[in-house]
Design an enzyme around this catalytic site. Structure first.
Site, PDB file in Angstrom:
ATOM      1  N   ASP A  54     -15.346 -61.581  27.044  1.00  0.00           N
ATOM      2  CA  ASP A  54     -14.590 -62.669  26.433  1.00  0.00           C
ATOM      3  C   ASP A  54     -13.361 -62.019  25.816  1.00  0.00           C
ATOM      4  OD1 ASP A  54     -13.481 -64.563  24.701  1.00  0.00           O
ATOM      5  OD2 ASP A  54     -15.415 -65.352  24.067  1.00  0.00           O
ATOM      6  N   ASN A  81      -6.084 -61.754  34.015  1.00  0.00           N
ATOM      7  CA  ASN A  81      -6.024 -63.062  34.646  1.00  0.00           C
ATOM      8  C   ASN A  81      -6.545 -64.191  33.756  1.00  0.00           C
ATOM      9  OD1 ASN A  81      -6.137 -65.064  37.002  1.00  0.00           O
ATOM     10  ND2 ASN A  81      -8.311 -64.852  36.500  1.00  0.00           N
ATOM     11  N   SER A 132       1.082 -64.258  34.990  1.00  0.00           N
ATOM     12  CA  SER A 132       1.898 -65.194  34.223  1.00  0.00           C
ATOM     13  C   SER A 132       1.863 -66.533  34.954  1.00  0.00           C
ATOM     14  CB  SER A 132       3.317 -64.644  34.072  1.00  0.00           C
ATOM     15  OG  SER A 132       4.137 -65.529  33.350  1.00  0.00           O
ATOM     16  N   TYR A 146       1.520 -73.447  25.874  1.00  0.00           N
ATOM     17  CA  TYR A 146       1.233 -72.695  27.088  1.00  0.00           C
ATOM     18  C   TYR A 146       2.456 -71.874  27.506  1.00  0.00           C
ATOM     19  CZ  TYR A 146       0.306 -71.712  32.008  1.00  0.00           C
ATOM     20  OH  TYR A 146       0.155 -71.086  33.220  1.00  0.00           O
ATOM     21  N   LYS A 150       3.097 -67.708  27.947  1.00  0.00           N
ATOM     22  CA  LYS A 150       3.508 -67.087  29.208  1.00  0.00           C
ATOM     23  C   LYS A 150       4.876 -66.417  29.091  1.00  0.00           C
ATOM     24  CE  LYS A 150      -0.201 -67.914  31.542  1.00  0.00           C
ATOM     25  NZ  LYS A 150      -1.091 -66.774  31.891  1.00  0.00           N
TER      26      LYS A 150
END
Length: 270
Positions: A54, A81, A132, A146, A150
């Site tokens: 995790d 990822n 990304s 979000y 990124k």
């Protein structure tokens, strides 16, 4: 000698396809996920080690890295990822929602990277690939958290080149566009639904647009982009994972801020 790759978020989507591709290419694979006990396919593959990881739990990160090194000797490539998208208006986001988005997508990525770096630095060799998104180069409505994570991943990765290239460690960014993965399912979170009613019409329209957005089913394209980044021996930094992602990024760079904003606002009826 076989090389070894560690992949976070391997239970579904891009991570799962990447495990399969590298396994087929005769790599050792450390496939990490939050619930490896539920896995029924990857655990049957030779030279694939399933571990519980995790990205918000440093002990689980250290344990996974240690288990991978104990079994395979070293980690040659890291693929960060794991991640998800929080959608909704920023005004309504709780502190917990904001911190969780950054803990998973950004701080977790840093923690996993820090865990593998001592070994890579000692070996004077390694590749770190951060997943990304087109959303790390341009923005959509109602995705501010979000996009912030990124964009942070993009800046972090670009800067780390200077620190780590001197030790033979390469940095790569893979930028997928729209794919049919769990991103729109279990990997999506809607921010506090009890926010101001003013946002509701445009947000509902946005969600309808996203639901009907043309998504590619060819997830293996992303795995192939990751494989290229891991093996090409090039100093190339960014790898758009599909032609649509590349075209959208190029469009953003051709247009000024205002023109792009107007185009996107029109696209989403705002």
């Amino acid at each position: 000698m076989k090389k070894t790759i560690l992949i976070t978020g391997a239970s579904s989507g891009f991570g799962r396809e990447t495990v399969k591709l590298f396994n087929a290419k005769n790599w050792n694979v450390i496939a990490t996920m939050r619930s490896p006990e539920k896995e029924t396919e990857l655990n049957k593959l030779d030279n694939v080690l399933l571990t519980k990881l995790d990205v918000t739990n440093k002990q689980s990160i250290q344990s996974s890295v240690a288990a991978g090194i104990e079994k395979f000797g070293c980690i040659d490539v890291l693929v960060n990822n794991a991640g998800y998208g929080a959608f909704g208006e920023l005004e309504s986001a709780t502190e917990e929602e904001i911190r969780k988005q950054f803990d998973v997508n950004f701080f977790g990525l840093i923690a996993v990277t820090q865990a593998v770096l001592p070994g890579m630095r000692e070996n004077r060799n390694g590749v770190i690939i951060n997943i990304s998104s087109v959303g790390g180069r341009l923005t959509f409505p109602y995705c501010s958290l979000y996009h912030a994570t990124k964009f942070a991943v993009e800046g972090l990765t670009e800067s780390l080149q200077y620190e780590l290239n001197q030790f033979g460690i390469s940095l790569k960014i893979v930028e997928p566009g729209g794919y049919k993965t769990e991103f729109a399912g279990s990997s999506m979170s809607i921010l506090n639904a009890d926010g101001p009613a003013d946002y509701k019409p445009s947000f509902e329209h946005f969600m309808t647009m996203i639901a009907n957005w043309p998504m590619s089913e060819n997830i293996v394209e992303v795995a192939e982009a990751i494989y290229e980044a891991a093996t090409d021996g090039d100093e190339k930094l960014r790898y758009p994972a599909d032609i649509h992602a590349a075209e959208l990024i190029q469009t953003r760079h051709r247009m000024g801020d205002l023109d792009f904003k107007k185009m996107m606002a029109a696209q989403f009826g705002m």
